[in-house]
Design an enzyme around this catalytic site. Structure first.
Site, short mmCIF file in Angstrom:
data_model
loop_
_atom_site.label_atom_id
_atom_site.label_comp_id
_atom_site.label_asym_id
_atom_site.label_seq_id
_atom_site.Cartn_x
_atom_site.Cartn_y
_atom_site.Cartn_z
N ARG A 1 -15.32 -24.46 -42.09
CA ARG A 1 -15.48 -24.50 -40.64
C ARG A 1 -15.53 -25.96 -40.16
O ARG A 1 -16.11 -26.82 -40.85
CB ARG A 1 -16.79 -23.78 -40.29
CG ARG A 1 -17.07 -23.62 -38.81
CD ARG A 1 -16.12 -22.71 -38.13
NE ARG A 1 -16.62 -22.22 -36.85
CZ ARG A 1 -15.83 -21.72 -35.91
NH1 ARG A 1 -14.53 -21.64 -36.09
NH2 ARG A 1 -16.35 -21.28 -34.78
N SER B 1 -19.06 -18.72 -35.51
CA SER B 1 -17.74 -18.09 -35.52
C SER B 1 -17.87 -16.58 -35.56
O SER B 1 -18.95 -16.05 -35.86
CB SER B 1 -17.00 -18.58 -36.77
OG SER B 1 -15.84 -17.81 -36.98
N THR C 1 -6.60 -16.89 -33.62
CA THR C 1 -6.86 -17.29 -34.97
C THR C 1 -5.77 -16.67 -35.85
O THR C 1 -4.78 -16.19 -35.35
CB THR C 1 -8.31 -16.81 -35.24
OG1 THR C 1 -9.12 -17.44 -34.26
CG2 THR C 1 -8.83 -17.01 -36.58
N ASP D 1 -16.71 -23.17 -29.26
CA ASP D 1 -17.46 -22.08 -29.90
C ASP D 1 -18.97 -22.37 -29.95
O ASP D 1 -19.75 -21.49 -30.30
CB ASP D 1 -16.94 -21.84 -31.32
CG ASP D 1 -15.69 -20.97 -31.32
OD1 ASP D 1 -15.30 -20.47 -30.25
OD2 ASP D 1 -15.10 -20.79 -32.39
N ASN E 1 -9.02 -22.24 -32.89
CA ASN E 1 -9.64 -21.63 -31.70
C ASN E 1 -8.59 -21.17 -30.71
O ASN E 1 -7.74 -20.37 -31.08
CB ASN E 1 -10.67 -22.54 -31.06
CG ASN E 1 -11.59 -21.74 -30.13
OD1 ASN E 1 -11.77 -20.54 -30.35
ND2 ASN E 1 -12.15 -22.36 -29.12
N1 GLY Z 1 -12.66 -19.72 -33.04
C1 GLY Z 1 -12.64 -18.40 -33.51
C2 GLY Z 1 -13.87 -18.01 -34.27
O1 GLY Z 1 -14.40 -18.85 -34.94
O2 GLY Z 1 -14.32 -16.89 -34.24
#
Ligand code: GLY
Length: 556
Positions: free
Chosen positions: A94, A438, A367, A409, A387
């Protein structure tokens, strides 16, 4: 050796052979959001690579051929199962907030959210995780060098490929921001405008960055000329990245969350994704209902009531586990679910504002996901993201790397909605070096006889889509139906059931409204699920790509 001993030995050998035959899939399979990415992964499997090598090839190819969904400028989660040990781990790639980031960085002097500051341009970008993940997978799990596994993506970037109708639709939705940055427009547009059908997307700079990673591994991206160009360009564009952000970026191997639902063992994404926690909490709430005896509309009502409660907890408790304490044992406990279930009525919806108020937030819808099973039984479920469509829309000059807008996010301001109309909680406030929450939910399902690998893009709806896939798997349906059937969704706030055309019959709509549910019909369909099912008893492997997208699955 006497005949008795020989017979005994033969028996042991036969039983052993039967067990190992049952434990090794008869075929390998890949399902991804783009035929060229699936082909890249299959090529690597044919060259002797394992599922983890194929994951490198597929992820890198998707970064080239599906730039709206994921890329080197983004991140994600790889759920890995090693057949040899029977163990699963989650590779957390991430993105992280830059070290110069601050809690109120997207607010003006009056404390108001600065429109689109966390969505468009380099200030919206977290420090990317995908390049580090590719190198980590190759070093720790794969058996082929990056020069082999990245070769298909390098060729696709250098030589280009003809884009499909999905790309043209995605560009149209982000045209304004893609036009804003000349280095972005030069790559993704045609003469500064929407490309025409037949447009060939060539990404020579991106090919060079992939070559740098192939030659130097992680350092090829986070240090040296690539890092210098990323930093110069981000700073010129008003961003706040520093050399130490790139140097310090690390992927983390985390324990996935695990739970059981009606004889199915579920392994899914741990925080900083909310995916696995919300999925398991939902299934724990649903667990005791005799689903096959319920009217379909009652089942849908109960699923919605379970989501309402689980999504609320997402907003209340979840964030980066390296920064906030998450009461994981409680959230995953069947006893806790029993408490939540106690207030569920079979005939009536509970308005979300009757639950203690909790701010809540969803992530971008754009995504990607892929699933892989190799002939040794290794598995990968990977959900990756930049994203929003094409991330921040900002390409760092001279790199071809499109930066994410994953900073959106985070909770930009508790109580204030993000681009998807949702708001965020304290556990997910911005802090330097923190990972944003996320919804990505790469998941393995396993019974004695069957193994499934599943996931999808779709923002906050990812978790509800995977829930429906688990229920379909539990009912014995094949993956071709999990990926295809119309979907419905509820996420606590807004307090409404969103549903695709065909998901609820007219009679079901009337019944749900009479129960007190607010309905929100969606004009278009959502998700792009990629699923694999290995049936050990039948000795079959099936793979399926969501018909909503342009993906392809392959079994061989
Ligand atoms: N940006 C999409 C997620 O992390 O859920």
């Amino acid at each position: 050796m006497g005949w008795r001993m020989r017979r005994c030995l033969l028996l042991i050998l036969l039983v052993g052979a039967a067990v190992s035959a049952a434990e090794v899939p008869p075929k390998a399979a890949i399902a991804s959001a783009h035929p060229l990415a699936t082909a890249a992964g299959m090529k690597i499997l044919r060259q002797g690579g394992n599922a983890f090598d194929a994951a490198v090839a597929v992820a890198a190819a998707l970064a080239v051929v599906e730039p709206a969904g994921s890329g080197l400028g983004g991140g994600g989660f790889f759920l890995l199962h090693r057949a040899a040990s029977g163990r699963a781990v989650m590779l957390d790639a991430r993105e992280k907030a830059p070290l110069a980031a601050g809690r109120d960085m997207y607010l003006d002097g009056a404390g108001k959210v600065i429109a689109r500051a966390s969505i468009d341009g380099p200030l919206a970008a977290g420090i990317p995780g995908l390049p580090a993940a590719l190198a980590y997978l190759a070093e720790n799990h794969g058996r082929l060098p990056l020069s082999r596994t990245l070769a298909p993506a390098i060729r696709l970037a250098r030589e280009g490929f003809e884009v499909g109708p999905g790309y043209l639709r995605q560009v149209a939705r982000r045209l304004e921001v893609l036009r804003r940055y000349p280095q972005t427009a030069a790559i993704f547009l045609q003469n500064g405008d929407k490309p025409r059908p037949g447009f060939r997307l060539v990404q020579k700079d991106l090919a060079k960055v992939l070559e740098a990673i192939a030659a130097e591994g992680k350092a090829g991206f986070y240090r040296g000329w690539v890092a210098e160009r990323l930093l110069d360009s981000v700073r010129e564009g008003g961003g706040i990245w520093q050399a130490r952000d790139l140097k310090r970026y690390r992927v983390v191997e985390r324990r996935p969350v695990e739970g059981d639902f009606r004889g199915i063992h579920i392994v899914s994404a741990a925080p900083p994704s909310s995916g696995g926690v919300v999925l398991l909490e939902t299934l724990n709430i649903l667990s005791p209902y005799a689903m096959h005896t319920l009217a379909p509309v009652t089942l849908k009502h109960l699923v919605v009531e379970a989501w309402r409660r689980a999504y609320r907890d997402r907003a209340l408790y979840l964030g980066d586990p390296d920064f906030v304490h998450i009461p994981l044992a409680r959230l995953l406990s069947p006893d806790y679910a029993a408490g939540l279930r106690a207030a569920v009525r079979l005939d009536k919806a509970l308005p979300s504002d009757y639950l203690n108020p909790a701010p809540e937030k969803a992530e971008g819808a754009d995504t990607t996901h892929f699933s892989i099973l190799d002939r040794e039984g290794n598995r990968v479920a990977a959900t990756l993201s930049v994203n929003y469509l094409f991330g921040s829309g900002f390409v760092a000059g001279g790199t071809g790397v499109l930066l994410n807008d994953e900073m959106d996010d985070f909770s930009i301001k508790p109580g204030t909605p993000n681009i998807y109309g949702l708001v965020g909680g304290e556990a997910n406030a911005i802090a330097p070096g923190k990972r944003m929450l996320s919804s990505m939910t790469p998941t393995f399902l396993e019974t004695r006889d069957r193994v499934a690998i599943v996931g999808t893009p779709g923002g906050s709806r990812i978790i509800s889509m995977v829930t429906l896939a688990v229920l379909d798997f539990a009912a014995g349906f094949p993956p071709s139906l999990w990926v295809k059937w119309p979907r419905y969704h509820h996420q606590y706030l807004p307090d409404e059931i969103q549903f695709e055309p065909g998901a609820l019959s007219a009679a079901e709509r009337r019944t749900l409204q009479a129960m007190g549910h607010r309905l929100h019909p969606l004009a278009s369909r959502y998700g792009n699920m990629q699923a694999i099912l290995w049936d050990k008893k039948k000795g079959t492997v099936e793979a399926a790509s969501d018909p909503r997208g342009e993906g392809a699955s392959s079994v061989e």
